[in-house]
Design a protein around this motif. Structure first.
Motif, PDB file in Angstrom:
ATOM      1  N   VAL A  71       0.810  -1.223   0.000  1.00 27.19           N
ATOM      2  CA  VAL A  71       0.000   0.000   0.000  1.00 27.19           C
ATOM      3  C   VAL A  71       0.841   1.270   0.000  1.00 27.19           C
ATOM      4  CG1 VAL A  71      -2.216  -0.722   0.891  1.00 27.19           C
ATOM      5  CG2 VAL A  71      -0.331  -0.353   2.485  1.00 27.19           C
ATOM      6  N   ASN A  72       2.022   1.226   0.585  1.00 21.05           N
ATOM      7  CA  ASN A  72       2.921   2.383   0.529  1.00 21.05           C
ATOM      8  C   ASN A  72       4.345   1.930   0.848  1.00 21.05           C
ATOM      9  OD1 ASN A  72       3.141   2.428   3.473  1.00 21.05           O
ATOM     10  ND2 ASN A  72       1.098   3.338   3.441  1.00 21.05           N
ATOM     11  N   GLY A  73       5.270   2.860   0.710  1.00 21.07           N
ATOM     12  CA  GLY A  73       6.670   2.521   0.928  1.00 21.07           C
ATOM     13  C   GLY A  73       6.972   2.220   2.385  1.00 21.07           C
ATOM     14  N   THR A  74       6.281   2.890   3.278  1.00 18.95           N
ATOM     15  CA  THR A  74       6.523   2.670   4.707  1.00 18.95           C
ATOM     16  C   THR A  74       6.154   1.240   5.099  1.00 18.95           C
ATOM     17  OG1 THR A  74       5.872   4.985   5.018  1.00 18.95           O
ATOM     18  CG2 THR A  74       6.130   3.656   6.994  1.00 18.95           C
ATOM     19  N   SER A  75       4.995   0.766   4.626  1.00 12.98           N
ATOM     20  CA  SER A  75       4.579  -0.604   4.956  1.00 12.98           C
ATOM     21  C   SER A  75       5.516  -1.613   4.288  1.00 12.98           C
ATOM     22  CB  SER A  75       3.131  -0.857   4.543  1.00 12.98           C
ATOM     23  OG  SER A  75       2.967  -0.678   3.156  1.00 12.98           O
ATOM     24  N   LEU A  97      19.883  11.366   8.186  1.00  6.93           N
ATOM     25  CA  LEU A  97      19.408  12.187   7.059  1.00  6.93           C
ATOM     26  C   LEU A  97      18.494  11.319   6.201  1.00  6.93           C
ATOM     27  CD1 LEU A  97      20.009  15.147   5.832  1.00  6.93           C
ATOM     28  CD2 LEU A  97      20.927  13.801   3.943  1.00  6.93           C
ATOM     29  N   SER A  98      17.204  11.375   6.499  1.00  9.61           N
ATOM     30  CA  SER A  98      16.228  10.606   5.732  1.00  9.61           C
ATOM     31  C   SER A  98      14.851  11.171   6.007  1.00  9.61           C
ATOM     32  CB  SER A  98      16.276   9.123   6.117  1.00  9.61           C
ATOM     33  OG  SER A  98      15.439   8.361   5.253  1.00  9.61           O
ATOM     34  N   PHE A  99      13.894  10.712   5.190  1.00 11.28           N
ATOM     35  CA  PHE A  99      12.491  11.005   5.459  1.00 11.28           C
ATOM     36  C   PHE A  99      12.082  10.194   6.699  1.00 11.28           C
ATOM     37  CE2 PHE A  99       7.919  10.000   4.319  1.00 11.28           C
ATOM     38  CZ  PHE A  99       7.443  11.253   4.665  1.00 11.28           C
ATOM     39  N   GLU A 185      17.573  -2.335   2.217  1.00  9.27           N
ATOM     40  CA  GLU A 185      17.751  -1.024   1.584  1.00  9.27           C
ATOM     41  C   GLU A 185      16.452  -0.230   1.555  1.00  9.27           C
ATOM     42  OE1 GLU A 185      19.735  -3.358  -1.857  1.00  9.27           O
ATOM     43  OE2 GLU A 185      20.087  -1.224  -2.291  1.00  9.27           O
ATOM     44  N   ASP A 186      16.528   1.001   2.030  1.00 11.98           N
ATOM     45  CA  ASP A 186      15.417   1.919   1.793  1.00 11.98           C
ATOM     46  C   ASP A 186      15.675   2.566   0.435  1.00 11.98           C
ATOM     47  OD1 ASP A 186      13.570   3.926   1.607  1.00 11.98           O
ATOM     48  OD2 ASP A 186      13.713   4.552   3.695  1.00 11.98           O
ATOM     49  N   ALA A 187      15.091   1.953  -0.605  1.00 11.86           N
ATOM     50  CA  ALA A 187      15.265   2.436  -1.979  1.00 11.86           C
ATOM     51  C   ALA A 187      14.023   3.195  -2.439  1.00 11.86           C
ATOM     52  CB  ALA A 187      15.562   1.259  -2.909  1.00 11.86           C
ATOM     53  N   ALA A 188      13.302   3.766  -1.465  1.00  8.40           N
ATOM     54  CA  ALA A 188      12.047   4.469  -1.761  1.00  8.40           C
ATOM     55  C   ALA A 188      12.236   5.551  -2.816  1.00  8.40           C
ATOM     56  CB  ALA A 188      11.488   5.088  -0.480  1.00  8.40           C
ATOM     57  N   GLU A 189      13.416   6.184  -2.814  1.00  5.48           N
ATOM     58  CA  GLU A 189      13.647   7.325  -3.715  1.00  5.48           C
ATOM     59  C   GLU A 189      14.428   6.909  -4.952  1.00  5.48           C
ATOM     60  OE1 GLU A 189      15.572  10.176  -1.136  1.00  5.48           O
ATOM     61  OE2 GLU A 189      13.849  10.235   0.217  1.00  5.48           O
ATOM     62  N   ALA A 190      14.705   5.612  -5.105  1.00  8.25           N
ATOM     63  CA  ALA A 190      15.754   5.192  -6.033  1.00  8.25           C
ATOM     64  C   ALA A 190      15.295   4.269  -7.162  1.00  8.25           C
ATOM     65  CB  ALA A 190      16.887   4.543  -5.239  1.00  8.25           C
ATOM     66  N   LEU A 209      10.675   0.004  -2.205  1.00 14.18           N
ATOM     67  CA  LEU A 209      10.449   1.127  -3.126  1.00 14.18           C
ATOM     68  C   LEU A 209       9.189   1.875  -2.687  1.00 14.18           C
ATOM     69  CD1 LEU A 209      10.825  -0.675  -6.598  1.00 14.18           C
ATOM     70  CD2 LEU A 209      12.532   0.798  -5.503  1.00 14.18           C
ATOM     71  N   SER A 210       9.062   3.133  -3.112  1.00 18.38           N
ATOM     72  CA  SER A 210       7.823   3.888  -2.878  1.00 18.38           C
ATOM     73  C   SER A 210       7.290   4.441  -4.191  1.00 18.38           C
ATOM     74  CB  SER A 210       8.071   5.049  -1.914  1.00 18.38           C
ATOM     75  OG  SER A 210       6.971   5.953  -1.935  1.00 18.38           O
ATOM     76  N   PHE A 211       5.960   4.459  -4.315  1.00 19.85           N
ATOM     77  CA  PHE A 211       5.297   5.061  -5.480  1.00 19.85           C
ATOM     78  C   PHE A 211       4.336   6.145  -5.026  1.00 19.85           C
ATOM     79  CE2 PHE A 211       6.073   0.523  -6.410  1.00 19.85           C
ATOM     80  CZ  PHE A 211       7.072   0.694  -7.354  1.00 19.85           C
ATOM     81  N   ASN A 214       4.861  12.027  -5.007  1.00 23.55           N
ATOM     82  CA  ASN A 214       6.012  12.896  -5.278  1.00 23.55           C
ATOM     83  C   ASN A 214       7.232  12.115  -5.764  1.00 23.55           C
ATOM     84  OD1 ASN A 214       6.600  11.581  -2.905  1.00 23.55           O
ATOM     85  ND2 ASN A 214       7.423  13.361  -1.866  1.00 23.55           N
ATOM     86  N   LYS A 215       7.110  10.801  -5.934  1.00 24.11           N
ATOM     87  CA  LYS A 215       8.271  10.003  -6.322  1.00 24.11           C
ATOM     88  C   LYS A 215       8.408   9.943  -7.852  1.00 24.11           C
ATOM     89  CE  LYS A 215       9.839   9.181  -2.217  1.00 24.11           C
ATOM     90  NZ  LYS A 215       9.092   8.640  -1.139  1.00 24.11           N
ATOM     91  N   THR A 216       9.436   9.262  -8.325  1.00 20.64           N
ATOM     92  CA  THR A 216       9.749   9.262  -9.764  1.00 20.64           C
ATOM     93  C   THR A 216       8.576   8.759 -10.603  1.00 20.64           C
ATOM     94  OG1 THR A 216      12.068   9.025  -9.275  1.00 20.64           O
ATOM     95  CG2 THR A 216      11.387   8.423 -11.496  1.00 20.64           C
TER      96      THR A 216
HETATM   97  C1  LIG Z   1       8.969   8.255   0.276  1.00 17.57           C
HETATM   98  C2  LIG Z   1       9.859   7.574   1.247  1.00 17.57           C
HETATM   99  C3  LIG Z   1       9.448   6.434   1.974  1.00 17.57           C
HETATM  100  C4  LIG Z   1       8.110   5.787   1.864  1.00 17.57           C
HETATM  101  O1  LIG Z   1       7.100   6.659   1.793  1.00 17.57           O
HETATM  102  P1  LIG Z   1       5.557   6.275   1.514  1.00 17.57           P
HETATM  103  O2  LIG Z   1       4.959   7.644   1.476  1.00 17.57           O
HETATM  104  O3  LIG Z   1       5.102   5.463   2.674  1.00 17.57           O
HETATM  105  O4  LIG Z   1       5.430   5.556   0.222  1.00 17.57           O
HETATM  106  C5  LIG Z   1      10.372   5.823   2.807  1.00 17.57           C
HETATM  107  N1  LIG Z   1      11.615   6.289   2.928  1.00 17.57           N
HETATM  108  C6  LIG Z   1      12.049   7.361   2.243  1.00 17.57           C
HETATM  109  C7  LIG Z   1      13.458   7.791   2.406  1.00 17.57           C
HETATM  110  C8  LIG Z   1      11.191   8.054   1.392  1.00 17.57           C
HETATM  111  O5  LIG Z   1      11.622   9.120   0.734  1.00 17.57           O
END
Ligand SMILES: *Cc1c(COP(=O)(O)O)cnc(C)c1O
Length: 383
Positions: A71-75, A97-99, A185-190, A209-211, A214-216
């Motif tokens: 459902v999202n990158g965090t999950s 240094l991260s979200f 790996e937190d590759a959410a931005e990559a 990964l995250s979609f 605001n992502k790519t």
């Molecule tokens: C965007 C992001 C996430 C995941 O975000 P979601 O909004 O839950 O999809 C996780 N880590 C980083 C570093 C991000 O930039």
């Protein structure tokens, strides 16, 4: 202040005179067609072909053996950590240094994030800092590594590929292997970024990964788990889809699973977006080259990829000389309707994460004071 610079950015990036957001999604492909298809077929939710299709597309793009949509990158990151073995009470070593989602995914398991410094060259987790953290604060016992002071297990190490720039993965892999700590790996931005030919998110045991919008590329909200271990990948699918055993009509579940699955309607959007990934990456790379050129003869440093790596240049970043200069530029650019943004407040400065184990974070603090993200979206005329 900065009038000439802002005018030059507008002109060379073909921004015209309208408001330019930091990063906005673009829908120039088959998005509407695929979305209508989910509505016409009524398969908008937990059943439907777009989820399978998008998972296959991600496997092809990243080279991962298995991709599981969430459902999202965090999950997705939370599930990666659980599958890597993180349990309540553990420590997970990551960067400050991260979200905030990076630390939240750790905290939601009941584990505690510990912070090591980043590198100036990659803005990602520093191999030296990780080594120093292990050597100063940890002991090896049996097959694991534990904090000396509390005895808590270091159950994972989470490098984050900041703004699409790959961390130095070989060095991190070597150190973490020596200390028996799995890499997630937190590759959410990559998405679209790589290190020595390997896609970010596929070099650890698992990657997320995250979609987000605001992502790519975006699915509205969404994320994915990547792994090269098919057994772990199958388990990821099982646990994120309520751990139901396949049967024509019976509801039998063999674990307290999660409802982290991505709905088909979101995956439809994602399939159309992924079809355009090569063009999107091309435009973003061109944008980065233009910024690099603009800042080449200035005291500011535009952040570029390391040799042997490819950045997706999700958010372009420039380092000003000090915090005052950064604040002045943020004010001037936003006043001039070019949206810019500072780096996130370092996670160890947020109230819920101040009281956590940490090594020296001098580079993190310095970079956070000086970094500005520049408009990096696809819209705006270059192609
Ligand atoms: C965007 C992001 C996430 C995941 O975000 P979601 O909004 O839950 O999809 C996780 N880590 C980083 C570093 C991000 O930039």
């Amino acid at each position: 202040m900065f009038e000439d610079l802002l005018a030059e950015i507008r002109q060379k990036q073909h921004f015209g005179d309208q408001f330019i957001p930091l990063h906005a999604p673009v829908f120039h492909g088959k998005e509407k067609q695929y979305l209508l298809d989910t509505i016409d077929s009524t398969f908008v939710s937990s059943v439907g072909e777009y989820v399978n299709r998008m998972e296959k597309m991600l496997q092809e793009i990243t080279g991962a053996k298995k991709a599981v949509l969430c459902v999202n990158g965090t999950s997705a990151l939370e599930m990666c950590l659980r599958l890597a073995g993180t349990k309540p009470g553990d420590i997970v070593l990551t960067q400050s240094l991260s979200f905030v989602a990076t630390a939240n995914a750790i905290a939601h398991i009941g584990a505690t994030p510990a912070f090591a410094d980043i590198e100036r060259s990659t803005l990602g987790l520093s191999p030296h800092a990780v080594q120093a953290f292990f050597e100063s604060f940890c002991i090896k016992k049996g097959h694991g590594t534990f904090l000396k002071e509390s005895g808590q297990k270091i159950s994972a190490c989470v490098p984050m590929h900041s703004f699409g720039l790959s961390c130095r993965m070989n060095e991190l892999q070597e150190i973490c292997k020596e200390w028996n700590v799995p890499i997630v790996e937190d590759a959410a931005e990559a998405l679209g970024s790589s290190y020595k030919g390997q896609h970010c998110g596929t070099m650890g045991l698992l990657g997320a990964l995250s979609f987000n919008g605001n992502k790519t590329v975006t699915t509205g909200g969404g994320g994915a788990i990547l792994t090269n271990d098919e057994k772990i990948g199958d388990l990821a699918k099982h646990l994120t889809t309520t751990a139901k055993l396949p049967h024509r009509w019976e509801y039998f579940h063999d674990y307290a699973g999660w409802n982290f699955r991505m709905p088909n309607v979101n995956a439809a959007l994602g399939c159309a977006q992924l079809e355009q990934l090569p063009q999107i990456l091309n435009i973003k790379r061109k944008r980065a080259e233009i910024y690099d050129h603009i800042f080449m003869n200035s005291p500011w440093e535009f952040v570029t990829e390391l040799p042997d790596t490819l950045s997706n240049y999700w958010l372009c970043a420039v380092l000003t000389q000090n915090k005052t200069e950064r604040d002045n530029f943020l004010a001037a650019s936003n006043d001039a309707k070019l949206m810019t943004r500072p780096a996130w407040a370092p996670l160890h400065t947020l109230p819920m994460y101040t009281d956590t184990p940490k090594g020296s974070l001098d580079i993190t603090v310095d970079i956070a004071n000086r970094l500005v993200n520049l408009p990096s979206g696809v819209e705006g005329g270059i192609s």
